[in-house]
Design an enzyme around this catalytic site. Sequence first.
Site, PDB file in Angstrom:
ATOM      1  N   LYS A  11       0.829  -1.211   0.000  1.00 46.56           N
ATOM      2  CA  LYS A  11       0.000   0.000   0.000  1.00 46.56           C
ATOM      3  C   LYS A  11       0.868   1.268   0.000  1.00 46.56           C
ATOM      4  CE  LYS A  11      -3.987  -2.287   2.202  1.00 46.56           C
ATOM      5  NZ  LYS A  11      -5.018  -2.193   3.284  1.00 46.56           N
ATOM      6  N   TYR A  51     -12.205  -2.574  -4.026  1.00 47.16           N
ATOM      7  CA  TYR A  51     -12.758  -2.732  -2.677  1.00 47.16           C
ATOM      8  C   TYR A  51     -14.285  -2.660  -2.676  1.00 47.16           C
ATOM      9  CZ  TYR A  51      -8.308  -2.676  -0.078  1.00 47.16           C
ATOM     10  OH  TYR A  51      -7.087  -2.996   0.467  1.00 47.16           O
ATOM     11  N   ASN A 114      -2.049   0.389   6.632  1.00 44.59           N
ATOM     12  CA  ASN A 114      -1.583  -0.881   7.210  1.00 44.59           C
ATOM     13  C   ASN A 114      -0.727  -1.714   6.250  1.00 44.59           C
ATOM     14  OD1 ASN A 114      -3.639  -1.783   5.603  1.00 44.59           O
ATOM     15  ND2 ASN A 114      -4.834  -2.743   7.220  1.00 44.59           N
ATOM     16  N   HIS A 117      -2.084  -5.427   1.454  1.00 41.74           N
ATOM     17  CA  HIS A 117      -3.350  -6.133   1.233  1.00 41.74           C
ATOM     18  C   HIS A 117      -3.025  -7.568   0.830  1.00 41.74           C
ATOM     19  CE1 HIS A 117      -7.169  -7.425  -0.484  1.00 41.74           C
ATOM     20  NE2 HIS A 117      -6.443  -7.908  -1.474  1.00 41.74           N
ATOM     21  N   GLU A 128      -9.326 -11.009  -7.753  1.00 41.39           N
ATOM     22  CA  GLU A 128      -8.380  -9.896  -7.600  1.00 41.39           C
ATOM     23  C   GLU A 128      -7.204 -10.028  -8.563  1.00 41.39           C
ATOM     24  OE1 GLU A 128      -9.487  -9.050  -2.903  1.00 41.39           O
ATOM     25  OE2 GLU A 128      -7.474  -9.768  -3.407  1.00 41.39           O
TER      26      GLU A 128
HETATM   27  P1  RTP Z   1      -6.997  -5.914   3.146  1.00 41.42           P
HETATM   28  O1  RTP Z   1      -8.310  -6.269   2.490  1.00 41.42           O
HETATM   29  O2  RTP Z   1      -6.522  -4.517   2.829  1.00 41.42           O
HETATM   30  O3  RTP Z   1      -5.963  -6.967   2.913  1.00 41.42           O
HETATM   31  O4  RTP Z   1      -7.198  -5.903   4.735  1.00 41.42           O
HETATM   32  P2  RTP Z   1      -7.966  -6.956   5.621  1.00 41.42           P
HETATM   33  O5  RTP Z   1      -8.486  -8.096   4.773  1.00 41.42           O
HETATM   34  O6  RTP Z   1      -7.079  -7.281   6.756  1.00 41.42           O
HETATM   35  O7  RTP Z   1      -9.170  -6.069   6.140  1.00 41.42           O
HETATM   36  P3  RTP Z   1     -10.625  -5.819   5.492  1.00 41.42           P
HETATM   37  O8  RTP Z   1     -11.634  -6.146   6.519  1.00 41.42           O
HETATM   38  O9  RTP Z   1     -10.733  -6.482   4.139  1.00 41.42           O
HETATM   39  O10 RTP Z   1     -10.634  -4.244   5.300  1.00 41.42           O
HETATM   40  C1  RTP Z   1      -9.989  -3.624   4.194  1.00 41.42           C
HETATM   41  C2  RTP Z   1      -9.207  -2.429   4.689  1.00 41.42           C
HETATM   42  O11 RTP Z   1     -10.112  -1.459   5.188  1.00 41.42           O
HETATM   43  C3  RTP Z   1      -9.539  -0.799   6.301  1.00 41.42           C
HETATM   44  N1  RTP Z   1     -10.393  -0.960   7.469  1.00 41.42           N
HETATM   45  N2  RTP Z   1     -10.644   0.005   8.286  1.00 41.42           N
HETATM   46  N3  RTP Z   1     -11.612   1.570  10.438  1.00 41.42           N
HETATM   47  C4  RTP Z   1     -11.947   0.270  10.354  1.00 41.42           C
HETATM   48  O12 RTP Z   1     -12.654  -0.276  11.168  1.00 41.42           O
HETATM   49  C5  RTP Z   1     -11.447  -0.494   9.229  1.00 41.42           C
HETATM   50  N4  RTP Z   1     -11.690  -1.759   9.003  1.00 41.42           N
HETATM   51  C6  RTP Z   1     -11.016  -2.057   7.866  1.00 41.42           C
HETATM   52  C7  RTP Z   1      -8.195  -1.411   6.577  1.00 41.42           C
HETATM   53  O13 RTP Z   1      -7.188  -0.563   6.038  1.00 41.42           O
HETATM   54  C8  RTP Z   1      -8.257  -2.733   5.849  1.00 41.42           C
HETATM   55  O14 RTP Z   1      -6.985  -3.153   5.424  1.00 41.42           O
HETATM   56 MG    MG Z   2      -9.625  -7.783   3.038  1.00 45.52          MG
END
Ligand code: RTP
Ligand code: MG
Length: 140
Positions: A11, A51, A114, A117, A128
């Site tokens: 990212k 997304y 963070n 991804h 994806e």
């Molecule tokens: P990613 O898709 O980016 O790999 O991350 P992830 O699976 O660990 O998390 P996901 O639930 O898919 O959420 C995508 C991205 O959205 C942001 N996020 N912010 N403020 C919040 O509660 C929140 N929750 C998710 C994060 O940057 C996350 O990587």
């Molecule tokens: Mg995710």
Amino acid sequence: MTVERTLSIIKPDAVAKNVIGKIYSRFEDAGLRIVAARMAQLSQAEAEGFYAVHSERPFFKDLVAFMTSGPVMIQALEGENAIARNRELMGATNPQEAAPGTIRADFAESIDANAVHGSDGPDTARTEIVYFFGEDALGA
Ligand code: RTP
Ligand code: MG
């Protein structure tokens, strides 16, 4: 043994920190091979499409703004259990909760910025990879 492919994005925060090589080493040291890669500046439409599953979530606007804030490095990774292995290397979504030694624990600042991804399952991995690299990048 299940050889899989998964989609990974370094990212904007991690690209800005100049740690692409360090993160690539983590993939390689864990037995994951980079089989496709390109750097990109995502447009708003590309980030929203990527997304789309989160489009109704309160953090969607901030997520799209962040993902378009600078260049990202996009790669397809191949290896045994690549999807789960990459998620293990990444650590928890919130870097404060990420296990020591994971990419997010070591390079990420916040739940918004963070570092990486990774696809979260076989269906999303396929979708994806095709989204950024086309059908040919799915492999055998
Ligand atoms: P990613 O898709 O980016 O790999 O991350 P992830 O699976 O660990 O998390 P996901 O639930 O898919 O959420 C995508 C991205 O959205 C942001 N996020 N912010 N403020 C919040 O509660 C929140 N929750 C998710 C994060 O940057 C996350 O990587
Ligand atoms: Mg995710």
